[in-house]
Every structure is written in structure tokens, then in C-alpha cells.
Design a protein around this motif. Structure first.
Motif, PDB file in Angstrom:
ATOM      1  N   UNK A   1     -38.792 114.048  25.734  1.00  0.00           N
ATOM      2  CA  UNK A   1     -38.428 112.930  26.016  1.00  0.00           C
ATOM      3  C   UNK A   1     -38.135 112.707  27.415  1.00  0.00           C
ATOM      4  N   UNK A   2     -38.872 111.739  28.053  1.00  0.00           N
ATOM      5  CA  UNK A   2     -38.494 111.273  29.472  1.00  0.00           C
ATOM      6  C   UNK A   2     -38.360 109.893  29.439  1.00  0.00           C
TER       7      UNK A   2
ATOM      8  N   UNK B   1     -34.417 113.587  31.119  1.00  0.00           N
ATOM      9  CA  UNK B   1     -35.421 114.248  30.195  1.00  0.00           C
ATOM     10  C   UNK B   1     -34.588 115.088  29.271  1.00  0.00           C
ATOM     11  N   UNK B   2     -35.173 115.139  27.980  1.00  0.00           N
ATOM     12  CA  UNK B   2     -34.613 115.978  26.671  1.00  0.00           C
ATOM     13  C   UNK B   2     -35.759 116.697  25.977  1.00  0.00           C
TER      14      UNK B   2
ATOM     15  N   UNK C   1     -38.223 106.088  29.432  1.00  0.00           N
ATOM     16  CA  UNK C   1     -38.524 105.272  28.456  1.00  0.00           C
ATOM     17  C   UNK C   1     -39.987 105.620  28.028  1.00  0.00           C
ATOM     18  N   UNK C   2     -40.772 106.349  28.451  1.00  0.00           N
ATOM     19  CA  UNK C   2     -41.991 107.039  28.194  1.00  0.00           C
ATOM     20  C   UNK C   2     -42.170 107.490  27.014  1.00  0.00           C
ATOM     21  N   UNK C   3     -43.299 107.318  26.480  1.00  0.00           N
ATOM     22  CA  UNK C   3     -43.746 107.934  25.435  1.00  0.00           C
ATOM     23  C   UNK C   3     -43.429 109.266  25.118  1.00  0.00           C
ATOM     24  N   UNK C   4     -42.905 109.994  24.204  1.00  0.00           N
ATOM     25  CA  UNK C   4     -42.674 111.503  24.257  1.00  0.00           C
ATOM     26  C   UNK C   4     -43.992 112.278  24.052  1.00  0.00           C
ATOM     27  N   UNK C   5     -43.790 113.250  24.537  1.00  0.00           N
ATOM     28  CA  UNK C   5     -44.710 114.639  24.378  1.00  0.00           C
ATOM     29  C   UNK C   5     -44.480 115.374  23.013  1.00  0.00           C
ATOM     30  N   UNK C   6     -45.058 114.813  22.151  1.00  0.00           N
ATOM     31  CA  UNK C   6     -44.995 115.746  20.884  1.00  0.00           C
ATOM     32  C   UNK C   6     -45.997 116.796  20.628  1.00  0.00           C
ATOM     33  N   UNK C   7     -46.616 117.187  21.649  1.00  0.00           N
ATOM     34  CA  UNK C   7     -47.464 118.043  21.504  1.00  0.00           C
ATOM     35  C   UNK C   7     -47.213 119.460  20.868  1.00  0.00           C
ATOM     36  N   UNK C   8     -46.099 119.972  20.646  1.00  0.00           N
ATOM     37  CA  UNK C   8     -45.548 121.084  20.303  1.00  0.00           C
ATOM     38  C   UNK C   8     -45.285 121.137  18.822  1.00  0.00           C
TER      39      UNK C   8
END
Lengths: 111, 117
Positions: free
Chosen positions: A49-50, A31-32, A52-59
């Protein structure tokens, strides 16, 4: 190296220019995270980023901000058409479960 | 959304004294982690101590200990026998469980602690 590495350490740019900030996480960390720390403030979450999952860009504060992580390792945070309010320290962290390991950050100054 | 509040922007104590930094948080979750991070002038964020919400026993780490009051949503940090090297910004952080056990942390605004000789 053993820790999270960020470059550049300091970046001065002119308003309207694009900048790229780089993060080399600790090897094996899946995770990054990118955080932003404005002067005298706490840390503001940007993106996560975790595997191969889609990144959490909420911030991400606007569409001028984007980030990618290539090959599950190195990450680049790109800020397009920089504004003065983008001036801050950008911190990267990588993690196995349970603890974040931070880099020393990239200080961005937009003139 | 979770929030973390540190009500003390700055604190200052004499070397060898004990100091307590306060932190409150708001969440509807029952399973989470709480952290105190230290940020010296070098900008490197360093984990000081971690508390798992399901554990009633307060975490301790040498001179650092916490007072975790789950019902009150309070998580204070006590530094005993303070040293000059403890001078830094201290951030309280809340972490919820994400997939594969990773953490997304929410940070407080920080407390600037100065230890005077």
C-alpha cells in the motif's frame, strides 16, 4: 509505540476457518507491506500500500487472501478458508523512503 | 523480474573470527538499492547495512561491511570480529525504486549464521 506493531503474535486455527492479522505501522509512514515467511524460507512479497494509490496485490497467492488499509494507517490481512500451506509467519513493514521497518510478525498455524 | 540468491544456507564460525556471506542478484535496472537484514530468533527483521547502486564506495557500518561488485551483480556481507549476538538468519534483499521513493524488496532465501563461543 515507536515500532511496527502486529497482532496476534501467534494464531492457531483450524483448516477452513478465516483469520485476520493486524498491522499498526509507524506513525507517518506512507507505505505498508505484507510479506510471508514460510519455515526456513526467505520473505515472499504479498501486497503493498502506498498512500491513496491502488495497492499492488501482485504477490497475493490466491483469492482467499485479501488486505485493506483503513485511513492510510492500520492494515488487516485476511485469509479465508485457511489451508495448511498457509501456515507461516506474516510480517508487516512500513517505510518512509529508503528503509523498511518490520514488525515481529504473526505466526499462523493451520491445523 | 528481479531475483536474489544466497548460496550458503548455513554458516558457522568461532567468536572473533571474520565471516563473509555471499549474495548475487539479477536485474536489468541500473538504479536500485541492496540491503542486508538480520533476523534473530525474536523474528524482528533488523536492517544491518544498505548500499545504493549508483555509489561505487562500499558501505560500512561498524563491524559490518559489504563488497559490492555491480558488474558481477554480487553483494557480499563481511562481519569482522564476530560476536555471539551476531547469531541470526541473514537476508540479502534487492529494492527497486517505486513511486514516492518507497521500496519493494525482493529477498534471498537467507543464510543461517551461528557464532560459536
Amino acid at each position: 509505540g515507536a515500532g511496527v506493531s502486529q497482532s496476534p503474535s501467534n494464531k492457531v486455527t483450524e483448516k477452513g476457518k478465516d483469520v485476520e492479522l493486524r498491522c499498526d505501522p509507524i506513525s507517518g509512514h506512507t507505505a505498508l507491506y505484507w510479506y510471508r515467511q514460510s519455515l526456513g524460507q526467505g520473505l515472499e512479497f504479498l501486497i503493498y500500500f502506498q498512500g491513496n494509490s491502488a495497492p499492488d496485490k501482485s504477490g497475493l497467492p490466491s483469492d482467499r487472501f485479501s488486505a485493506e488499509r483503513t485511513g492510510g494507517s492500520v492494515s488487516t490481512l485476511t485469509i479465508q478458508r485457511t489451508q495448511q500451506e498457509d501456515s507461516a509467519v506474516y510480517l508487516c513493514a512500513s517505510t518512509p523512503p529508503g528503509e523498511l521497518f518490520f514488525g515481529e510478525g504473526s505466526r499462523l498455524t493451520v491445523l | 523480474a528481479q531475483t536474489v540468491t544466497q548460496s550458503q544456507p548455513e554458516m558457522s564460525v568461532q567468536e572473533a573470527e571474520t565471516v563473509t556471506l555471499s549474495c548475487t542478484y539479477d536485474t536489468s535496472e541500473s538504479n536500485y538499492y541492496l540491503f542486508w537484514y538480520k533476523q534473530p530468533p525474536s523474528r524482528q527483521m533488523i536492517l544491518v547495512i544498505r548500499q545504493e547502486a549508483y555509489k561505487q564506495q562500499n558501505a560500512t557500518e561498524n563491524r559490518f561491511s559489504v563488497n559490492f561488485q555491480k558488474a558481477a551483480k554480487s553483494f557480499s556481507l563481511k562481519i569482522s570480529d564476530s560476536q555471539l549476538g551476531d547469531t541470526a538468519m541473514y537476508f540479502c534483499a534487492f529494492g527497486n525504486r517505486l513511486s514516492q521513493g518507497a521500496q519493494k524488496l525482493v529477498f534471498g532465501q537467507g543464510t543461517r549464521l551461528t557464532i560459536n563461543p
